[in-house]
Each structure stands twice: as C-alpha cells, then as structure tokens.
Design an enzyme around this catalytic site. Structure first.
Site, PDB file in Angstrom:
ATOM      1  N   TYR A  32       0.822  -1.203   0.000  1.00  0.00           N
ATOM      2  CA  TYR A  32       0.000   0.000   0.000  1.00  0.00           C
ATOM      3  C   TYR A  32       0.852   1.248   0.000  1.00  0.00           C
ATOM      4  O   TYR A  32       2.068   1.184   0.200  1.00  0.00           O
ATOM      5  CB  TYR A  32      -0.970  -0.009   1.182  1.00  0.00           C
ATOM      6  N   LYS A 150       6.408  -2.069   1.828  1.00  0.00           N
ATOM      7  CA  LYS A 150       5.241  -1.490   2.525  1.00  0.00           C
ATOM      8  C   LYS A 150       4.039  -2.424   2.389  1.00  0.00           C
ATOM      9  O   LYS A 150       3.102  -2.147   1.628  1.00  0.00           O
ATOM     10  CB  LYS A 150       4.936  -0.088   1.972  1.00  0.00           C
ATOM     11  N   GLU A 182      11.798   2.085  14.326  1.00  0.00           N
ATOM     12  CA  GLU A 182      10.936   3.195  13.872  1.00  0.00           C
ATOM     13  C   GLU A 182       9.683   3.210  14.725  1.00  0.00           C
ATOM     14  O   GLU A 182       9.542   2.408  15.651  1.00  0.00           O
ATOM     15  CB  GLU A 182      10.610   3.029  12.381  1.00  0.00           C
ATOM     16  N   LEU A 206      10.929   1.069   7.168  1.00  0.00           N
ATOM     17  CA  LEU A 206      10.355   1.575   5.924  1.00  0.00           C
ATOM     18  C   LEU A 206      11.134   2.815   5.501  1.00  0.00           C
ATOM     19  O   LEU A 206      11.455   3.667   6.336  1.00  0.00           O
ATOM     20  CB  LEU A 206       8.877   1.938   6.118  1.00  0.00           C
TER      21      LEU A 206
HETATM   22  N1  PDD Z   1       2.751   4.924   7.380  1.00  0.00           N
HETATM   23  N2  PDD Z   1       7.432   3.610   8.953  1.00  0.00           N
HETATM   24  C1  PDD Z   1       6.289   2.891   8.929  1.00  0.00           C
HETATM   25  C2  PDD Z   1       6.268   1.558   9.593  1.00  0.00           C
HETATM   26  C3  PDD Z   1       5.150   3.406   8.285  1.00  0.00           C
HETATM   27  O1  PDD Z   1       4.023   2.691   8.253  1.00  0.00           O
HETATM   28  C4  PDD Z   1       5.202   4.692   7.675  1.00  0.00           C
HETATM   29  C5  PDD Z   1       4.033   5.290   6.945  1.00  0.00           C
HETATM   30  C6  PDD Z   1       6.415   5.410   7.744  1.00  0.00           C
HETATM   31  C7  PDD Z   1       6.582   6.768   7.112  1.00  0.00           C
HETATM   32  O2  PDD Z   1       6.605   6.681   5.705  1.00  0.00           O
HETATM   33  P1  PDD Z   1       6.114   7.903   4.796  1.00  0.00           P
HETATM   34  O3  PDD Z   1       6.899   9.080   5.242  1.00  0.00           O
HETATM   35  O4  PDD Z   1       6.450   7.480   3.429  1.00  0.00           O
HETATM   36  O5  PDD Z   1       4.636   8.090   5.055  1.00  0.00           O
HETATM   37  C8  PDD Z   1       7.509   4.828   8.376  1.00  0.00           C
HETATM   38  C9  PDD Z   1       1.594   5.396   6.667  1.00  0.00           C
HETATM   39  C10 PDD Z   1       1.434   6.882   6.694  1.00  0.00           C
HETATM   40  C11 PDD Z   1       0.369   4.660   7.170  1.00  0.00           C
HETATM   41  O6  PDD Z   1       0.496   3.462   7.383  1.00  0.00           O
HETATM   42  O7  PDD Z   1      -0.704   5.257   7.314  1.00  0.00           O
END
Ligand code: PDD
Length: 286
Positions: A32, A150, A182, A206
C-alpha cells in the site's frame, strides 16, 4: 458518501467489491501507499509511486497500471470527492484466483487488485497534536524482516498503537537488539546539541518518503544530520525527538516511556522542520 476506485471503476463506496479469495484478504499479500493531499494537490507523488514499484518488484508482483495512469486516478478521486486536505490510500494485492493456496497464482492468469479511496482531513496541516507533541512508549519490534516493503501486514503496528493507548500515550517506538527501529507508522528521530539523528536505511525500516524529504530540507538548511541507530536510553537523554510520516508530517515527541524530553514541550528543531517541510513540499505538490 465517498466515491472509491476498484479495478478500473469509480463507484460509491458501498458498491465497491472484491473477492473473498483476494490474497490481500486471505494472506496479507499486498502492498500500500498513503499520499497526502494539501490544497487539493498531491505531496511527493513521485516518491510514493517509486516506492510502490519497488515494493511490488520485491514481491514479484507486476504493477496494476503505469504510473501516469495512477497519477490520473489519484487526481480523479481528489476531484470526485472534493478533497482539499486529506489522504489517498492505495492498495495493490496479488489478486484472486478463486481459491486459497500458498503458492502464488500464475501472474498471466491472475491480475493484481487495485483499490483506492480518499480520507478527508480538513485540519491535516493544523493538527493540534503538533502544538502539544505526542507521548510514546517503547515496545519490542517483533515484525518480520522486510519492513522496507510497505505490505498490508499491519496487525503488530495496530497492536502497538493499542498498547500505547492503554498506557495513556499516543504511539509506540519499536526496539530491536537494543536500538529503535521506527514508530508503528512513522520514522523516529532524536535531536542532541542541534544534531538530527535517525536510523540508517536498511531492510529493518520503511524508507519513509517524508523522511527523505525532511533530511534533504534539513541538510539544505545547514542542519547536521547523522544516520545511525540509537537506543531508548539515548533517546530519553535527547534534547528533543520527533516522528515523520505522510499523514503527520513532522510530529514532535515530548515524552518517552514516561520521561519528558527537555522541558516536555515540542522542541525548536522539530517545529522548524515541520514549517520547512510544509512550505517546501507545497511548492513541489502536483
Ligand atoms: N505509514 N514507517 C512505517 C512503519 C510506516 O508505516 C510509515 C508510513 C512510515 C513513514 O513513511 P512515509 O513518510 O512514506 O509516510 C515509516 C503510513 C502513513 C500509514 O500506514 O498510514
């Protein structure tokens, strides 16, 4: 009522359907992306499209369409749902071959499923939580070893959020081999003597699109950035901390496992980075 997208069709949300045999549903066999919309425009679309292609490639899945077409679908959903500020959720799964089997179906015969929908969040940029900062707890990171992909396997991150809630906090930082990987759904940072410290990229985390942008803007503003892992003890002694993600931008962290950071309010580096991020990413929004 929302209009959503499913495999080539724009439909009212209650009419959208996928098979009960879809591998996303049965096996979490899907990936996703979450892309932000600010002032009706997409933030970092190219970054999200690039990471989507990488996630798909790592799982031997083919893209459901080309990236120009994907951009068009994002824009059409923004238009149909009149989204000024909010999020677009996109999910691609390995589809359904009409049964349950651990073996991947023949990709020629089974097309991927593509589902997209919008979430309107009028206060996304003026989120009151950013003024107060959030409190985090630390928990063991027991996720699988390919967190750079992801995937939609989000049960443990959801459980982490519930553990944080039960402890009267907002989120959890995940810890493996004594070091923070994270947050449950964001990348984690500490600041010490003006230096921004965040874990280096690997399969353990991620590769946040917001992370990449924030580190670039920080370096452009002559801030010091160090990409290395840190422990919860080091984090508790930091001057400040924050997390980044597409949906929270730069969010200050003011407490870790009950220990306030600094004076317990959002720190100047996090505040400044949030401002810079919002300003700069709007400039390149499409
Ligand atoms: N989550 N680490 C994890 C485990 C994440 O699920 C996410 C993002 C990030 C940050 O990635 P980005 O900057 O590309 O959004 C880091 C999204 C926002 C979610 O699951 O809703």
């Amino acid at each position: 009522m929302r209009t959503v997208y499913v495999n080539g069709e724009y439909l009212p949300e209650h009419e959208a359907k996928i098979s009960i045999f879809d591998r996303g549903f049965l096996m979490s066999d899907g990936v996703y992306e979450v892309t932000t919309v600010l002032d009706g425009k997409l933030i970092s679309f190219d970054g999200h499209a690039g990471r989507l292609l990488r996630s798909l490639r790592e799982l031997d899945m083919s893209p459901p369409c080309d990236m120009d077409e994907l951009l068009g679908i994002h824009r059409e959903l923004v238009r149909l749902n009149e989204i000024e500020n909010g999020l677009i959720y996109l999910q691609v799964t390995r589809g359904s071959d009409g049964d349950r089997d651990f073996v991947f179906p023949d990709p020629e015969a089974t097309k991927p499923t593509l589902v997209m929908f919008t979430q309107s969040k009028p206060n996304l940029a003026n989120n009151p939580a950013a003024g107060k900062g959030i409190k985090v707890i630390s928990i063991d990171d027991i996720r699988w070893g390919r967190r750079d992909i992801k995937t939609v396997q989000l049960l443990y991150p959801s459980m982490g959020k519930m553990m944080a809630k039960a402890a009267g906090c907002d989120d959890a930082w995940l810890v493996e081999d004594g070091k923070v990987t994270e947050g449950t759904s964001n990348n984690a940072y500490i600041v010490k003597n003006g230096r921004i410290i965040t874990r280096e990229l690997s399969n353990d985390i991620l590769h946040g699109i917001t992370r990449a942008a924030v580190l670039r803007y920080a370096r452009e503003a002559q801030m010091e950035v160090e990409e290395r892992s840190f422990s919860i003890d080091e984090a508790k002694q930091a001057d400040e901390a924050f997390v980044t993600s597409a949906s929270t931008f730069v969010m200050p962290v003011v407490e870790i496992d009950g220990t306030p950071l600094g004076d317990g309010t959002p720190g100047p580096v996090a505040k400044r980075l949030r401002e810079i991020y919002l300003e700069e990413s709007l400039k390149t929004a499409i």
